[in-house]
Scaffold this motif. Structure first.
Motif, mmCIF file in Angstrom:
data_model
loop_
_atom_site.group_PDB
_atom_site.id
_atom_site.type_symbol
_atom_site.label_atom_id
_atom_site.label_comp_id
_atom_site.label_asym_id
_atom_site.label_seq_id
_atom_site.Cartn_x
_atom_site.Cartn_y
_atom_site.Cartn_z
ATOM 1 N N MET A 250 0.686 -1.317 0.068
ATOM 2 C CA MET A 250 0.087 -0.128 -0.182
ATOM 3 C C MET A 250 0.752 1.173 0.019
ATOM 4 O O MET A 250 0.435 2.344 -0.132
ATOM 5 N N GLY A 251 2.149 1.104 0.176
ATOM 6 C CA GLY A 251 2.837 2.375 -0.064
ATOM 7 C C GLY A 251 3.167 3.114 1.203
ATOM 8 O O GLY A 251 2.706 2.799 2.230
ATOM 9 N N SER A 252 3.866 4.261 0.807
ATOM 10 C CA SER A 252 4.243 5.277 2.209
ATOM 11 C C SER A 252 2.940 5.932 2.849
ATOM 12 O O SER A 252 2.881 6.395 3.681
ATOM 13 N N TYR A 253 1.921 6.010 1.738
ATOM 14 C CA TYR A 253 0.855 6.839 2.207
ATOM 15 C C TYR A 253 -0.013 6.071 3.073
ATOM 16 O O TYR A 253 -0.584 6.704 4.012
ATOM 17 N N SER A 254 0.038 4.806 3.245
ATOM 18 C CA SER A 254 -0.462 3.881 4.312
ATOM 19 C C SER A 254 -0.092 4.088 5.671
ATOM 20 O O SER A 254 -0.723 3.782 6.663
ATOM 21 N N LYS A 255 1.308 4.602 5.928
ATOM 22 C CA LYS A 255 1.838 4.719 7.160
ATOM 23 C C LYS A 255 1.716 6.299 7.561
ATOM 24 O O LYS A 255 2.270 6.620 8.628
ATOM 25 N N ILE A 256 1.110 7.288 6.983
ATOM 26 C CA ILE A 256 0.942 8.430 7.303
ATOM 27 C C ILE A 256 -0.332 8.619 8.083
ATOM 28 O O ILE A 256 -1.369 8.008 7.471
ATOM 29 N N TYR A 257 -0.363 9.165 9.129
ATOM 30 C CA TYR A 257 -1.738 9.240 9.778
ATOM 31 C C TYR A 257 -2.051 10.762 10.385
ATOM 32 O O TYR A 257 -1.424 11.750 10.317
ATOM 33 N N VAL A 258 -3.252 11.105 10.323
ATOM 34 C CA VAL A 258 -3.580 12.340 10.860
ATOM 35 C C VAL A 258 -3.242 12.732 12.028
ATOM 36 O O VAL A 258 -2.833 12.008 13.110
ATOM 37 N N GLY A 259 -2.512 14.169 12.092
ATOM 38 C CA GLY A 259 -1.914 14.528 13.449
ATOM 39 C C GLY A 259 -0.236 14.494 12.917
ATOM 40 O O GLY A 259 0.370 14.819 13.994
ATOM 41 N N GLU A 260 0.247 13.892 12.080
ATOM 42 C CA GLU A 260 1.517 13.665 11.783
ATOM 43 C C GLU A 260 2.175 14.849 11.224
ATOM 44 O O GLU A 260 1.327 15.677 10.484
ATOM 45 N N LEU A 261 3.301 15.110 11.433
ATOM 46 C CA LEU A 261 4.378 16.205 10.630
ATOM 47 C C LEU A 261 5.077 15.463 9.558
ATOM 48 O O LEU A 261 5.528 14.467 9.818
ATOM 49 N N VAL A 262 4.577 16.090 8.509
ATOM 50 C CA VAL A 262 5.319 15.602 7.128
ATOM 51 C C VAL A 262 6.083 16.552 6.318
ATOM 52 O O VAL A 262 5.956 17.787 6.679
ATOM 53 N N TRP A 263 7.128 16.176 5.813
ATOM 54 C CA TRP A 263 8.156 17.015 4.821
ATOM 55 C C TRP A 263 7.675 16.938 3.480
ATOM 56 O O TRP A 263 7.232 15.935 2.883
ATOM 57 N N VAL A 264 7.204 18.292 3.067
ATOM 58 C CA VAL A 264 6.565 18.377 1.754
ATOM 59 C C VAL A 264 7.628 18.950 0.675
ATOM 60 O O VAL A 264 7.988 20.095 0.957
ATOM 61 N N PRO A 265 8.187 18.152 -0.147
ATOM 62 C CA PRO A 265 9.168 18.664 -0.993
ATOM 63 C C PRO A 265 8.538 19.518 -1.992
ATOM 64 O O PRO A 265 7.452 19.263 -2.581
ATOM 65 N N GLY A 266 9.008 20.997 -2.210
ATOM 66 C CA GLY A 266 8.537 21.828 -3.243
ATOM 67 C C GLY A 266 9.440 21.987 -4.381
ATOM 68 O O GLY A 266 10.726 22.048 -4.327
ATOM 69 N N ASP A 267 9.084 22.432 -5.548
ATOM 70 C CA ASP A 267 9.808 22.658 -6.495
ATOM 71 C C ASP A 267 8.525 23.433 -7.540
ATOM 72 O O ASP A 267 7.622 23.689 -7.090
ATOM 73 N N LEU B 111 1.144 19.722 8.260
ATOM 74 C CA LEU B 111 0.444 18.756 9.236
ATOM 75 C C LEU B 111 -0.694 18.076 8.668
ATOM 76 O O LEU B 111 -1.280 18.690 7.595
ATOM 77 N N VAL B 112 -0.979 16.750 8.723
ATOM 78 C CA VAL B 112 -1.682 16.061 8.247
ATOM 79 C C VAL B 112 -2.896 16.421 8.955
ATOM 80 O O VAL B 112 -3.061 16.027 9.941
ATOM 81 N N VAL B 113 -3.997 16.885 8.098
ATOM 82 C CA VAL B 113 -5.174 17.331 8.655
ATOM 83 C C VAL B 113 -6.489 16.207 8.426
ATOM 84 O O VAL B 113 -7.297 16.268 9.028
ATOM 85 N N GLU B 114 -6.185 15.551 7.356
ATOM 86 C CA GLU B 114 -7.453 14.565 6.802
ATOM 87 C C GLU B 114 -6.628 13.618 5.887
ATOM 88 O O GLU B 114 -5.714 14.003 5.405
#
Length: 66
Positions: free
Chosen positions: A1-18, A29-32
């Motif tokens: 199910m990939g890395s998205y399955s391990k991300i939960y609401v309330g977690e801090l994530v790094w968003v790569p921008g370009d 912050l993952v809000v939903e």
């Protein structure tokens, strides 16, 4: 199910921008999280608050729990 399955609401994530995704790199912050079960796979939609904007990024990297 990939890395998205391990991300939960309330977690801090790094968003790569370009220039292709139109936002700057930084913590968000993952809000939903919505999971849709399809016939042979799962579809994940992660909603992140980053820089005062709520959006669904195409790539996030899990960093840890708030």
């Amino acid at each position: 199910m990939g890395s998205y399955s391990k991300i939960y609401v309330g977690e801090l994530v790094w968003v790569p921008g370009d220039e292709t995704n139109g936002f700057m790199s930084g913590y968000g912050l993952v809000v939903e999280k919505a999971v849709t079960k399809l016939d042979y796979c799962y579809m994940f939609d992660i909603i992140v608050l980053h820089g005062g904007i709520i959006y669904s990024p195409t790539k996030v990297t899990r960093l840890g729990v708030l």
